[in-house]
Enzyme design. Structure first.
Site, PDB file in Angstrom:
ATOM      1  N   CYS A  54     -49.572 132.897 -26.590  1.00  0.00           N
ATOM      2  CA  CYS A  54     -49.624 131.937 -25.490  1.00  0.00           C
ATOM      3  C   CYS A  54     -49.504 130.504 -25.990  1.00  0.00           C
ATOM      4  O   CYS A  54     -48.685 129.726 -25.499  1.00  0.00           O
ATOM      5  CB  CYS A  54     -50.916 132.115 -24.687  1.00  0.00           C
ATOM      6  SG  CYS A  54     -51.029 131.014 -23.260  1.00  0.00           S
ATOM      7  N   ILE A 187     -38.982 135.842 -18.450  1.00  0.00           N
ATOM      8  CA  ILE A 187     -38.610 135.056 -19.629  1.00  0.00           C
ATOM      9  C   ILE A 187     -37.131 134.692 -19.576  1.00  0.00           C
ATOM     10  O   ILE A 187     -36.741 133.537 -19.793  1.00  0.00           O
ATOM     11  CB  ILE A 187     -38.942 135.830 -20.916  1.00  0.00           C
ATOM     12  CG1 ILE A 187     -40.456 136.005 -21.056  1.00  0.00           C
ATOM     13  CG2 ILE A 187     -38.383 135.106 -22.143  1.00  0.00           C
ATOM     14  CD1 ILE A 187     -40.864 136.853 -22.250  1.00  0.00           C
ATOM     15  N   HIS A 443     -50.354 117.918   6.857  1.00  0.00           N
ATOM     16  CA  HIS A 443     -48.980 117.556   7.208  1.00  0.00           C
ATOM     17  C   HIS A 443     -48.645 116.159   6.686  1.00  0.00           C
ATOM     18  O   HIS A 443     -49.446 115.246   6.804  1.00  0.00           O
ATOM     19  CB  HIS A 443     -48.806 117.579   8.729  1.00  0.00           C
ATOM     20  CG  HIS A 443     -47.418 117.240   9.175  1.00  0.00           C
ATOM     21  ND1 HIS A 443     -46.367 118.122   9.071  1.00  0.00           N
ATOM     22  CD2 HIS A 443     -46.904 116.093   9.687  1.00  0.00           C
ATOM     23  CE1 HIS A 443     -45.268 117.552   9.529  1.00  0.00           C
ATOM     24  NE2 HIS A 443     -45.567 116.319   9.907  1.00  0.00           N
TER      25      HIS A 443
END
Length: 453
Positions: A54, A187, A443
Site C-alpha cells: 500500500c 489497476i 444544494h
C-alpha cells in the site's frame, strides 16, 4: 475461552514471542500494534521496506499519480471557466522525486510508531508451527500471523520478460510515450487514464467483454465510454499471446491475431499471494490457487497460524486487511472469536470521475432475490456546466421491493468514493429507498443527486 487463545502468562518461557507477524504492510502493522497494546511480546519479520504494498508500490503512490493526472483535467476545465492559457507541461522526474520523498517519509513515520515491537530483517520461513527462521536467526513464538500480501501475476508467454508490472512503473526514470496495458481491472483502468493524462498513447487490452469485472454492468459500460472519450483504445475479449522486442518499441501479439506496438507493456492481470518462500509445507497450511485458506477469524488449518490480507482467499482491500488483522489478534488473545463482516465493504476506482460501489450488483441481487427494483439516473455536476465536454455521471440503486431496503449503491461521479462510504453506516442499519428519498441534501452538490432518484 476460544479453543486457540492462550493467556500471556501461560506462554512457555522458552518461546521468544507471543506473536510474530510476517510482513510489515497494512495488515501486519495493525496486528502487531494491537497485540503490543495488550502487553504481548511482538515481532515483525520483514525483508523489504516498512509499509508493504500500500505505502510503497500500491495505494499511496498510485493515488499520488492520480492526483497529478487530475491537474490535466482541471487545466482543460479552467479554459472553459475563462482562464487564459492554463495548460502546462508534466515533468515526470520532478513528480517522481516528490512522490519518492513522501513515501520515504511515510516509511519513517510508521517505523517511528512501532515502539517496543521488534523488527526482524530477512526472509521468514517456517521450521515448525512455533518456530521461524528469519534470515540468519531462528525465533520461537506462540502465534504467527502471515500478512505477506501479493504480487502482480505475469502470464507465461514468450517475451514476458519485456513487460512491466505496476510496481515497475514507479521506478521509471523517464516516461515512455506509449503503453499497452493488459488487464481491465481497477489497476489497469486507473493506470490507463493516468498515463493518458500524462500525454501517453494508451491501448487497454482486456480478456473480458467489459472492464472492471465484478462491478455492476451499467458502471462497466459507463467506464468504458469514459476511457474511449479520453482517447484510450480499448480492446475487449483479447489476451496477450506474445511480446517481441523491436528496434525501439515492443510488439504485442494478441490471441485474436492483432499486433500492437508500444514503448512499454504493463501487465495488470491480477495478483498472486507471496507465499511460495514461507515453507508452508513444514506446517501443513492449506492453500488454494496461490492463496492461504482461512476461516472467518483468519485462522488457517494449523490452529496457531493465522493469515490476513491479500495473501488469503478473502477480499483484497487495504482497510479489509486491517480489520482482519484486528479480528485475528482479538481471537488469539481473548476469550472469544472475532470476525469481519464483508457484506457492506465499499470499493472504489480512482479514475476521473471516480467510481464507487457497495453492496450487491444488479446481477448478484437477481441471483439472490425473487424480485428486485433498479433505480438508475444520469446527471451532469454543476462544476461541468460550462465545460465544452460535459461530464455525465451515473447513480444506480438496487432495491428489495418487499422491504424497500437498499441492496446496492453504484456511482460514477466526482468524489464518488466519499459519497458511497458515507452511506455505509445507514446501509448496515437497513436503509430504505424511501428514507433516502426523504433526506434533504445540500444544494448545489453532487451528493444531493443520491436523494433525488
Amino acid at each position: 475461552m476460544s479453543a486457540n487463545s492462550m493467556p500471556a502468562d501461560s506462554v512457555p518461557a522458552n518461546r521468544d514471542y507471543d506473536l510474530v507477524v510476517i510482513g510489515a504492510g497494512s495488515g501486519g502493522l495493525a496486528a502487531a500494534k494491537q497485540a503490543a497494546k495488550q502487553g504481548k511480546r511482538v515481532a515483525i519479520a520483514e525483508k523489504e521496506a516498512i509499509g508493504g504494498t500500500c505505502v510503497n508500490r500500491g495505494c499511496i503512490p498510485t493515488k499520488l499519480m492520480i492526483y497529478a493526472a487530475d491537474f490535466a483535467k482541471q487545466q482543460s476545465l479552467a479554459s472553459d471557466y475563462g482562464w487564459v492559457n492554463p495548460e502546462g507541461l508534466f515533468d515526470w522526474p520532478t513528480f517522481k522525486q516528490a512522490m519518492d520523498d513522501h513515501i520515504q517519509s511515510l516509511r519513517q513515520t510508521q517505523s517511528d510508531h512501532l515502539g517496543d515491537i521488534d523488527i526482524l530483517r530477512g526472509q521468514a520461513e517456517f521450521v515448525d508451527a512455533h518456530t521461524l527462521r528469519i534470515g540468519e536467526q531462528t525465533v520461537t513464538t506462540e502465534y504467527v500471523l502471515i500478512a505477506v500480501g501479493a504480487r502482480p501475476k505475469m502470464p507465461d508467454i514468450p517475451g514476458i520478460k519485456h513487460a512491466l508490472t505496476s510496481r515497475d512503473i514507479f521506478r521509471l526514470e523517464t516516461l515512455p510515450d506509449s503503453f499497452l496495458i493488459a488487464g481491465g481491472g481497477y489497476i489497469g483502468v486507473e493506470f490507463s487514464q493516468v498515463l493518458r493524462s500524462f500525454g501517453c498513447r494508451v491501448t487497454l487490452v482486456d480478456s473480458s467483454s467489459q472492464v472492471l469485472d465484478r462491478f455492476d454492468k451499467d458502471i462497466q459500460e459507463r467506464v468504458k465510454q469514459i476511457l474511449v472519450d479520453d482517447g484510450i483504445k480499448v480492446i475487449d475479449g483479447a489476451r496477450l499471446e506474445e511480446i517481441a522486442k523491436g528496434t525501439d518499441t515492443l510488439v504485442a501479439t494478441l490471441d485474436d491475431g492483432q499486433t500492437i506496438k508500444a514503448k512499454q507493456i504493463l501487465c495488470a492481470l491480477g495478483r498472486t499471494g507471496n507465499i511460495d518462500t514461507l515453507n508452508l509445507e513444514a506446517v501443513a497450511v492449506a492453500t488454494e490457487k496461490d492463496k492461504i485458506v482461512v476461516d472467518d477469524q483468519g485462522r488457517t488449518n494449523t490452529p496457531n497460524i493465522f493469515a490476513v490480507g491479500d495473501c488469503t482467499d478473502k477480499m483484497l482491500l487495504t482497510p479489509v486487511a486491517r480489520a482482519e488483522a484486528l479480528a485475528a489478534v482479538e481471537t488469539m488473545f481473548s476469550d472469544h472469536d472475532a470476525q469481519v463482516s464483508y457484506r457492506w465493504v465499499p470499493s472504489a476506482v480512482f479514475m476521473h470521475p471516480e467510481v464507487a460501489m457497495v453492496g450487491l450488483t444488479e446481477r448478484a441481487a437477481r441471483e439472490q432475490y425473487n424480485q428486485i427494483e433498479v433505480h438508475c439516473d444520469t446527471f451532469s455536476p454543476l462544476k461541468y456546466a460550462l465545460a465544452s465536454e460535459s461530464l455525465e455521471s451515473l447513480i444506480k440503486l438496487v432495491v428489495d421491493p418487499s422491504t424497500q431496503n437498499i441492496l446496492g449503491v453504484h456511482l460514477v461521479a466526482p468524489r464518488a468514493a466519499d459519497l458511497v462510504q458515507a452511506l455505509v453506516p445507514a446501509l448496515k442499519k437497513g436503509l430504505t429507498v424511501t428514507e433516502l428519498e426523504q433526506t434533504i441534501g445540500i444544494h448545489p452538490s453532487v451528493g444531493e443527486e443520491i436523494f433525488a432518484l
